[in-house]
Design an enzyme around this catalytic site. Structure first.
Site, PDB file in Angstrom:
ATOM      1  N   LYS A 147       0.766  -1.127   0.065  1.00  0.00           N
ATOM      2  CA  LYS A 147       0.048  -0.009   0.013  1.00  0.00           C
ATOM      3  C   LYS A 147       0.945   1.051   0.021  1.00  0.00           C
ATOM      4  O   LYS A 147       0.773   2.198  -0.773  1.00  0.00           O
ATOM      5  CB  LYS A 147      -0.820   0.119   1.275  1.00  0.00           C
ATOM      6  CG  LYS A 147      -2.025  -0.993   1.202  1.00  0.00           C
ATOM      7  CD  LYS A 147      -2.737  -1.021   2.550  1.00  0.00           C
ATOM      8  CE  LYS A 147      -3.783  -2.387   2.292  1.00  0.00           C
ATOM      9  NZ  LYS A 147      -4.619  -2.689   3.437  1.00  0.00           N
ATOM     10  N   GLN A 193      -4.561  -1.387   9.628  1.00  0.00           N
ATOM     11  CA  GLN A 193      -4.412  -2.754   9.208  1.00  0.00           C
ATOM     12  C   GLN A 193      -4.867  -3.849  10.099  1.00  0.00           C
ATOM     13  O   GLN A 193      -4.495  -3.934  11.125  1.00  0.00           O
ATOM     14  CB  GLN A 193      -2.911  -3.382   8.704  1.00  0.00           C
ATOM     15  CG  GLN A 193      -2.608  -4.375   8.065  1.00  0.00           C
ATOM     16  CD  GLN A 193      -3.342  -4.435   6.619  1.00  0.00           C
ATOM     17  OE1 GLN A 193      -3.178  -3.618   5.940  1.00  0.00           O
ATOM     18  NE2 GLN A 193      -4.139  -5.397   6.456  1.00  0.00           N
ATOM     19  N   ASP A 251     -10.953   2.760   3.875  1.00  0.00           N
ATOM     20  CA  ASP A 251     -11.264   1.630   3.792  1.00  0.00           C
ATOM     21  C   ASP A 251     -13.033   1.354   3.665  1.00  0.00           C
ATOM     22  O   ASP A 251     -13.224   0.364   3.298  1.00  0.00           O
ATOM     23  CB  ASP A 251     -11.012   0.793   4.928  1.00  0.00           C
ATOM     24  CG  ASP A 251      -9.766   0.013   4.760  1.00  0.00           C
ATOM     25  OD1 ASP A 251      -9.505  -0.201   3.325  1.00  0.00           O
ATOM     26  OD2 ASP A 251      -9.198  -0.488   5.497  1.00  0.00           O
TER      27      ASP A 251
END
Ligand code: NAP
Length: 303
Positions: free
Chosen positions: A54, A98, A121
């Site tokens: 990422k 994460q 997200d």
């Protein structure tokens, strides 16, 4: 006739080029760039590799990017404090925590603490609700479903009036993609059926699908005879079924990955189909970048 193979790797390339061009233009005109922070708690090897990818992608696109690694012993309170810090940092437009988090931390509490305007997200309840309402309300569609829809649209598959069948009802794939496909608007307007482990006749539902989206996590679950000739098949499943020697790094082993669909047989029946790997997989991080760019534009009032 063999199906058109929908390459996530190719579509990813196109979208990243579009994002990069937009980032350059915004930087020139407004002197700002998208800022993304990824917070990694602990040393889970899979999480490390996702975060690294990422950050690398964000860097290649010219984003301001921070990889904030924290000890697995960080307290919930300190992690909430960290999120608060980034919520109030104007150079950061997207915050990604994460998952999974260590057991002593309440994941829900952490995700809910992220400012919904920085929740790239798309997991915050406010953004889940906005997705359900649809239209202009949608801020950040969750990345994997957003990638799936983008692939369908860019392949030129007609979604309006199509029978879309989604196998799986998870919060990160099945439910959001089903919701997105039934909205009014481009790339949607489908008639959607969601099937799961309690569904009585899985095969019968799949056989009706013009668009079949499979996110079950069961290798080879969907049999070729369940596929309607000409259908668009999106295989989200990523299942490790073994190991093989690496070609790139001799002496090392790499995972053998298989999807939820019997690809070799299905591609002789479907009209278009995603491979595993190289299908939906490459799209998720791409859509995270797209959401981060959107967060910057929203915060700066750029249309
Ligand atoms: P999940 O949370 O385990 O959900 C799986 C869903 O499939 C559940 O709703 C389950 O039904 C349903 N299901 C399982 N076995 C079934 C069966 N035999 N018949 C009918 N339905 C069945 O999984 P997920 O997080 O959605 O992920 C699904 C797959 O996609 C996994 O292989 C995952 O690795 C992959 N994935 C890939 C990406 C990517 O490529 N970027 C991203 C996310 C996920 P119940 O609800 O009834 O249990």
């Amino acid at each position: 006739m063999s199906a058109k193979i929908i390459s996530g790797t190719e579509i990813r390339k196109q979208i990243l080029e579009e994002i990069k061009a937009e980032v350059t233009e915004i930087k020139e005109k407004h002197g700002i760039v998208p800022g993304l922070v990824t917070i990694l708690v602990g040393q889970n090897p899979a999480s490390i590799s996702y975060v690294t990818l990422k950050i690398k992608t964000a860097n290649q696109l010219g984003f301001h990017e921070i990889q904030d690694d924290q000890s697995p012993d960080i307290s919930e309170e300190d992690l909430l404090g960290l999120i608060d810090k980034y919520n109030n940092d104007d150079s950061i437009h997207g915050i990604l925590v994460q998952l999974p988090l260590p057991k002593h931390i309440d994941e829900k509490k952490i995700l809910n603490a992220i400012d919904p305007d920085k929740d790239v997200d798309g997991f915050h309840p406010v953004n889940v609700g906005r997705l359900m309402i649809g239209g202009d309300e949608v801020r950040f569609p969750p990345c994997t479903p957003a990638g799936i829809q983008e692939m369908i649209v860019r392949t030129g598959v007609e979604t309006s009036g199509a029978e879309a069948v989604v196998v799986g009802r998870s919060n990160i794939v099945g439910k959001p993609i089903a919701n997105m496909m039934l909205q009014k608007g481009p790339g949607a307007n489908s008639t959607v059926t969601v099937v799961h482990t309690r569904t009585k006749d899985l095969a019968a539902h799949c056989k009706r699908a013009d668009i079949l989206i499979v996110a079950a996590g069961v290798p080879g679950l969907v049999k070729p005879e369940w596929i309607k000739p000409g259908a668009c098949v999106i295989d989200v499943g990523v299942n490790r079924v073994g190991e093989k020697p690496s070609v790139k790094n001799p002496g090392r082993m790499v995972a053998i990955l298989r999807g939820d669909v019997d690809f070799d047989a299905a591609k002789e029946i479907a009209g278009s189909i995603t491979p595993v790997p190289g299908g939906v997989g490459p799209m998720t991080i791409t859509m995270l970048m797209k959401n981060t760019l959107k967060a910057l534009k929203m915060s700066a009032g750029i249309a």
